[in-house]
Every structure is written in C-alpha cells, then in structure tokens.
Design a protein around this motif. Structure first.
Motif, short mmCIF file in Angstrom:
data_model
loop_
_atom_site.label_atom_id
_atom_site.label_comp_id
_atom_site.label_asym_id
_atom_site.label_seq_id
_atom_site.Cartn_x
_atom_site.Cartn_y
_atom_site.Cartn_z
N LEU A 183 0.87 -1.23 0.03
CA LEU A 183 0.06 0.01 -0.08
C LEU A 183 0.87 1.33 -0.03
O LEU A 183 0.30 2.43 -0.10
CB LEU A 183 -0.91 0.06 1.35
CG LEU A 183 -1.89 -1.10 1.20
CD1 LEU A 183 -2.68 -1.02 2.61
CD2 LEU A 183 -2.91 -1.06 0.19
N SER A 184 2.16 1.12 0.18
CA SER A 184 2.98 2.33 0.17
C SER A 184 2.81 3.46 -0.89
O SER A 184 2.89 4.68 -0.46
CB SER A 184 4.40 1.73 0.58
OG SER A 184 5.02 1.34 -0.43
N GLU A 185 2.72 3.05 -2.10
CA GLU A 185 2.75 3.88 -3.00
C GLU A 185 1.39 4.86 -3.07
O GLU A 185 1.27 5.82 -3.72
CB GLU A 185 2.95 3.31 -4.63
CG GLU A 185 1.85 2.67 -5.13
CD GLU A 185 2.47 2.04 -6.44
OE1 GLU A 185 1.76 2.43 -7.51
OE2 GLU A 185 3.31 1.37 -6.59
N VAL A 186 0.38 4.36 -2.40
CA VAL A 186 -0.95 5.08 -2.53
C VAL A 186 -1.22 5.75 -1.08
O VAL A 186 -2.22 6.32 -1.03
CB VAL A 186 -2.24 4.18 -3.12
CG1 VAL A 186 -1.94 3.70 -4.60
CG2 VAL A 186 -2.26 2.98 -2.06
N ARG A 187 -0.65 5.36 -0.10
CA ARG A 187 -0.75 5.88 1.19
C ARG A 187 -0.50 7.35 1.24
O ARG A 187 0.57 7.95 0.95
CB ARG A 187 -0.25 5.14 2.25
CG ARG A 187 -0.22 5.46 3.44
CD ARG A 187 0.03 4.59 4.76
NE ARG A 187 -0.24 4.96 6.08
CZ ARG A 187 0.19 4.58 7.08
NH1 ARG A 187 1.48 3.92 7.11
NH2 ARG A 187 -0.13 5.12 8.27
N GLU A 188 -1.30 8.06 2.06
CA GLU A 188 -1.28 9.74 2.26
C GLU A 188 -1.05 9.75 3.56
O GLU A 188 -2.39 9.95 4.35
CB GLU A 188 -2.10 10.25 1.37
CG GLU A 188 -1.96 10.08 -0.12
CD GLU A 188 -3.01 11.04 -1.06
OE1 GLU A 188 -3.13 12.18 -0.74
OE2 GLU A 188 -3.63 10.36 -1.75
N ILE A 189 -0.25 9.52 4.39
CA ILE A 189 -0.23 9.55 5.88
C ILE A 189 -0.85 11.21 6.46
O ILE A 189 -1.61 10.91 7.40
CB ILE A 189 1.36 9.50 6.43
CG1 ILE A 189 1.49 7.96 6.07
CG2 ILE A 189 1.40 9.73 7.73
CD1 ILE A 189 2.92 7.65 6.40
#
Length: 182
Positions: free
Chosen positions: A142-148
C-alpha cells in the motif's frame, strides 16, 4: 435478514459462533476480511464461497493451528483438527495469476512479492499472527498510494449500548463523524 452479523464468506474464524461459544476477537478480524475482499477484487470470485466457507478457508489457508483450536468449542475443534490433517496452504500468487481478471495479470506478477506477503499476512487463522491495521497501512503493498498526512484516527469509538433504535444509531453516527472529523 441473515442470522449472522457479517457475511460468512468474509468472516475470520474467531468471529464464528460454535454453539454457545464465540472466541474473543479484535480488529484483526477485519484484516482477514480485507484479504478475502482483495482476492475477490483481483479475481472477480469469492474466495470462500458456499455454505461451507470455513472448510474452503482450510483448503486455501492450510491447517488451523493448535493454539487456535484450543480457543474454540471442543466439538468444532475436533472437527477442524480432523479436516486440517491433509491440507496445505495455497500459494496465493500462483492462484491469483491463474484466476485473476485478465487485465490485472501483468500488475499482479509485477507486484507479486508485495502482494503475496500482504495476502499471506491477512489470511492467517491465528489472529495473533495476523497483521494489525497499522501494519497493513504501512505495508509495501500500500505504500505508493498511502497519504499519511490525510489520515485521521478517531479518538474514540461508538459504544454499543444495547437496544438502540435506527434513528438513535443515525444520530450517534452523525455526531461521531462531526466530532471526529472523519
């Protein structure tokens, strides 16, 4: 109206009732559901479809560990122990590659290690070994779509207080959303 609170095809083992017994469970039960839903999204097929979704889960996820069997009803644990004897966990990437929607095949193969690890860590019978919500959100898959910076965490949950009307639930949910800026 269905007799179960969740759809059987997506329920983690610890949320199933065996007679008068239900094992203790937490938010990791939702992680199991995410794994099953992700498989369905990628293939167009329900992973644990049918009246015997728990048996199908055994066929895909392998044997139920002894520590999990000890947490459920004795009669059901004996049944599952017997059914677990000859099952082996499926390689989900091989299964996905052969059953995925045609336009996703290349992407699945490109992201196979991240996807394999994500699904392998969601579809685990032992909830203590299953990844947490935080681990899922931080996972490479999910790292490339996660927006923390856009994520919010509710400071509280909505507590079930017993016999509550639909109108009251609506009010409580709306109040929760307004208070927590979800």
């Amino acid at each position: 109206m269905t007799q179960y609170p969740e759809t059987m095809n997506y329920r983690a083992i610890e949320t199933l009732s065996f007679g008068d017994f239900t094992a203790p469970h937490n938010e990791k039960a939702d992680i199991w559901s995410i794994g099953a839903i992700l498989y369905e999204m990628l293939t167009g097929h329900i992973l644990f479809e049918g009246n015997h979704s728990l048996i199908k889960a055994l066929e895909f996820c392998g044997p139920v560990p002894e520590n999990v069997l000890q947490q459920i009803d004795h009669k059901m644990s004996e049944f599952l122990r017997k059914k677990s004897q000859n099952v082996v966990r499926v390689d989900f990437i091989n299964k996905l590659s052969s059953e995925c929607r045609p336009w996703l095949k290349e992407e699945i193969e490109k992201n196979s290690e991240e996807l394999r690890d994500f699904i392998d860590r969601t579809l685990v019978f032992d909830q203590e070994m299953r990844m947490s919500v935080d681990e899922a959100l931080a996972h490479d898959f999910l790292s490339e779509v996660r927006e923390i910076e856009k994520e919010t965490i509710a400071s509280q949950s909505i507590v079930d207080v017993g016999e509550t009307s639909v109108k009251e639930w609506k009010r409580r949910i709306w109040e929760f959303i307004q208070t927590n800026h979800v």
